[in-house]
Design an enzyme around this catalytic site. Structure first.
Site, PDB file in Angstrom:
ATOM      1  N   GLU A 174     -10.460  12.534 -14.792  1.00 34.07           N
ATOM      2  CA  GLU A 174     -10.052  13.150 -13.534  1.00 34.07           C
ATOM      3  C   GLU A 174      -8.541  13.373 -13.469  1.00 34.07           C
ATOM      4  OE1 GLU A 174     -11.913  10.569 -10.676  1.00 34.07           O
ATOM      5  OE2 GLU A 174     -13.793  11.676 -10.799  1.00 34.07           O
ATOM      6  N   HIS A 412     -28.467   9.137  -3.258  1.00 30.12           N
ATOM      7  CA  HIS A 412     -27.166   8.794  -3.831  1.00 30.12           C
ATOM      8  C   HIS A 412     -27.189   7.358  -4.317  1.00 30.12           C
ATOM      9  CE1 HIS A 412     -22.678   7.794  -3.479  1.00 30.12           C
ATOM     10  NE2 HIS A 412     -22.817   8.594  -4.515  1.00 30.12           N
ATOM     11  N   HIS A 482     -21.773  11.362 -11.753  1.00 26.26           N
ATOM     12  CA  HIS A 482     -20.335  11.418 -11.494  1.00 26.26           C
ATOM     13  C   HIS A 482     -19.640  10.246 -12.182  1.00 26.26           C
ATOM     14  CE1 HIS A 482     -19.723  14.483  -8.105  1.00 26.26           C
ATOM     15  NE2 HIS A 482     -20.912  14.705  -8.660  1.00 26.26           N
ATOM     16  N   GLU A 501     -19.977  15.375 -13.053  1.00 24.95           N
ATOM     17  CA  GLU A 501     -18.628  15.589 -12.538  1.00 24.95           C
ATOM     18  C   GLU A 501     -17.701  15.574 -13.750  1.00 24.95           C
ATOM     19  OE1 GLU A 501     -15.857  13.759  -9.016  1.00 24.95           O
ATOM     20  OE2 GLU A 501     -16.735  12.384 -10.462  1.00 24.95           O
ATOM     21  N   GLU A 507     -12.737  17.443  -4.673  1.00 23.71           N
ATOM     22  CA  GLU A 507     -12.436  16.337  -3.761  1.00 23.71           C
ATOM     23  C   GLU A 507     -10.989  15.883  -3.853  1.00 23.71           C
ATOM     24  OE1 GLU A 507     -15.288  13.546  -5.228  1.00 23.71           O
ATOM     25  OE2 GLU A 507     -13.878  12.606  -6.611  1.00 23.71           O
TER      26      GLU A 507
END
Length: 706
Positions: A174, A412, A482, A501, A507
């Protein structure tokens, strides 16, 4: 007709030592040529060229084992063989309806000249757009269980290419991309997210551009039972050497294997233009066919959900504002609710109503299950049980309500990286899902991995992701992972694995410095080379101060509203979220119409214009329909994009609905200005799009009835 050439020679042993009289093994398909040789030191090398241009200079191959008897020392040729493959196959879902898999395979059989005389095969596949190769360990008397200490694969580049890179962090992908020459690679100034990367270590997929007009992408395919490969950059020689993610023992061990076995494919995609890189199916072709026999239940889809409101500080994942919670020793009904828990029954019904009204099949709900009060970064093992809802989330009522509206709720499962806990509970969690009508799950792996010391991208976790893909498939559940390892084409093998992800998603615009406007022009050339990304586009309220001025001061999405629409086409995924809140979309129903219309599964894809870090224009044909959808995006610079519409069916008239940046639009100064226009076009028409700084445009082309 493509030219197919294979020139084979023999490597003959010379007198004394391990010197070899080298007559290289070569294989070629179209412009791509491969050369394999054995040096005087007995070390194998390979080289790749594109036409007359060098792509990879002679580069080392080999592996070291923990017992000191690996394939890093002198080897000799035991033989070679070749085969040609030219076939087509149809993906369960994808960017195109049919994929051609055309390659020339060269298998080089190597043997240790001294005891124990183990055997190693290196298998190369030469495609018209690059090369894939892997190490294979045949069944043999002197090789059963073994530990890979290091892999010595090199990619020696011929020049100081421009590179698009992120730090080689074993625990996170990320990061925003840095564009620099290879000689300038230095991760030191970059803030680490999980685990600080070596100053010269970068991740794959690594996108490169040469000064002589070549585009080169280095990655891997079919990552199974092996750690992810990173690249160490020699900033003086421009050589890249493989770096495998270590395990938790501290011994430097990378992979524990048992023959017969093989490594993932190492991939080099090459072309003389940027669109051809994005059109490559080399990585997908190197993966095994689907292991899921019945795929009729796998449904690409769009979804909305209780998610973005937490990121913009309007709601919370946790039900109560307490800490130091023990999962199995807490009376959840006795806790005082904080009053802003997002996953409550009434709020979820609101999303279900919106989804039903706009023909959106799915509603994701995060924060529905107990444990969010004390979940992250504590190396706490017993975090979630994945079956117990908070008191304000009525599972049965919502199941009935969603079913009555023709909508599916998406489960989730945030694991907090306590993967041992998740694996113990997966069977029960998936039974709970099926009992309550859930057939898709988003998993998450935030934080440090348990077992403690393992990495997100190491062998143990790689195996967990694959086991999860298989286990969800066994239960007819689709999965979106993710914080997992970046994908390597395994969605061909597990088509229920819809998305990952594994990169810096939308985000980050809510709670960090954000994603620079060039970010989405780089991701298709890097992260998306291995598979679809759940990027969560569709944010219309670009400036975030209005949600919570005290906590969101100055925060914004670093695009225009029109660019958010374009991302549904340029950022491929069979699972696309309309990520903003229903009340925002209700203020802009004209712009939301594109999100409602745009498909997630395609029969054809054309890359009309592309340059990594600058711009991208993609057009796709809807599955089973004569409808086309176009997305065009730019970086921080305004651009004009001229389009020929020759992809449209000749003789057919189409209504083009153009969602464009409005007058004075600018990602910083005026990001929400957009305009919508319509015109009738044919395959002979042309359009010119004006893209604002950080902007974009989206177009739907629908046939006009004659």
């Amino acid at each position: 007709m493509r030219k197919l050439l294979l020139a084979l020679g023999l490597l003959t042993a010379a007198r004394g030592g391990y010197a070899q009289a080298v007559t290289p093994l070569t294989a070629r398909l179209d412009q791509v040529s491969l050369t394999v040789a054995l040096g005087a030191d007995g070390r194998p090398t390979y080289a790749v060229s594109y036409g007359t241009k060098s792509v990879i200079k002679p580069s080392r191959l080999g592996l070291s084992f923990a017992d000191g008897k690996g394939f890093d020392g002198p080897l000799e040729l035991a033989g070679s063989d070749t085969k040609d493959v030219d076939e087509t196959w149809q993906p369960v879902w994808g960017e195109v309806k049919t994929i051609r898999n055309h390659y020339r395979q060269l298998t080089v059989h190597l043997r240790q000249p001294a005891a124990p005389g183990r055997l190693l095969d290196v298998v190369f596949r030469v495609f018209a757009d690059g090369v894939g190769f892997r190490y294979e360990f045949p069944a043999q008397p002197n090789l059963a269980y073994f530990t890979v200490q290091d892999e010595h694969t090199e990619f020696n580049l011929p020049a100081n290419h421009k590179a698009f890179w992120i730090p080689g962090d074993y625990d996170s992908n990320e990061y925003a991309y840095t564009t620099s020459r290879l000689s300038e690679v230095n991760t030191t100034p970059i803030e680490a997210i999980q685990q600080k990367a070596d100053p010269k270590r970068v991740q794959t997929p690594l996108m490169l551009k040469s000064d002589n007009g070549l585009y080169v992408n280095i990655h891997e395919a079919a990552l199974v039972n092996y750690p992810a490969m990173f690249l160490n950059v020699d900033t003086q020689t421009f050589s890249l050497s493989s770096q495998l993610v270590p395990d938790a023992t501290g011994t430097g061990a990378k992979a524990y294997l048992q023959a017969p076995e093989h490594t993932p494919w190492r991939t080099v995609v090459v072309a003389d233009n940027a669109p051809a890189i994005l059109s490559s199916k080399l990585i997908l072709n190197l993966n095994e066919p689907s292991k899921v026999a019945d795929t009729g239940w796998i449904q690409p889809q769009k979804f909305v959900g209780v998610w973005w409101e937490m990121h913009v500080n309007r709601a919370s994942w946790n039900y109560a504002d307490v800490s130091n919670i023990k999962l199995d020793n807490t009376d959840w009904n006795a806790l005082k609710p904080n009053g802003h828990h997002g996953a409550n029954t009434a709020n979820v019904k609101r999303y279900i109503d919106f989804a039903a009204a706009h023909h959106i099949p799915g509603v994701l709900v995060e924060g529905w299950n107990v444990g969010w009060e004390d979940w992250a970064n504590n190396w706490k093992e017993n975090v979630f049980d994945f079956v117990t809802p908070y008191p304000d989330f009525n599972v049965d009522e919502l199941q009935r309500y969603a079913a009555g509206k023709g909508v599916k709720i998406i489960m989730h499962h945030e694991t907090s990286s306590s993967v041992t806990n998740y694996e113990r509970r997966q069977d029960a969690a998936y039974r709970f899902m099926k009992q309550h009508g859930y057939d898709a799950v988003k998993t998450g792996y935030v934080g440090r991995i348990i077992p403690r010391g393992e990495h997100h991208d190491g062998q143990w976790m790689v195996n967990h992701y694959v086991r999860t893909a298989q286990l969800t498939a066994d239960n007819k559940i689709m999965v979106d992972m993710h914080e997992a390892v970046r994908p390597t084409g395994l969605h061909r093998t597990y088509p229920n694995w819809l998305a990952n992800e594994a990169a810096r998603g939308n985000e980050f615009n809510a709670w960090s410095s954000g994603n620079p406007p060039e970010h989405e022009t780089i991701l298709p050339f890097t992260r998306l080379m291995g598979g679809p990304m759940d990027y969560t586009p569709g944010i219309f309220q670009i400036k975030l101060d209005d949600w919570n001025p005290a906590r969101n001061q100055g925060k914004q999405v670093h695009t225009t509203l029109a660019k958010q629409l374009a991302l549904y086409v340029t950022m491929y995924s069979p699972l696309q979220m309309a990520a903003d809140l229903p009340e925002v979309y209700e203020k802009h129903p004209d712009a939301f119409q594109f999100i409602e219309d745009v498909p997630v599964d395609w029969d054809d894809t054309r890359i009309l214009a592309a340059e990594p870090g600058d711009y991208l224009t993609t057009v796709r044909k809807a599955k089973g329909k004569d409808e086309w959808y176009l997305g065009s995006i730019t970086d921080e610079n305004a651009r004009k994009q001229a389009l020929k519409l020759d992809f449209l069916t000749p003789g057919q008239r189409y209504e083009a609905i153009i969602y464009a940046d409005g007058s004075g639009a600018d990602w910083q100064k005026n990001p929400m200005a957009y305009r919508i226009s319509k015109q009738t076009v044919t395959s002979k028409s042309a359009l010119t799009l004006q893209l604002a700084p950080g902007g974009g445009a989206a177009i739907s082309f629908k046939p006009v009835k004659k």
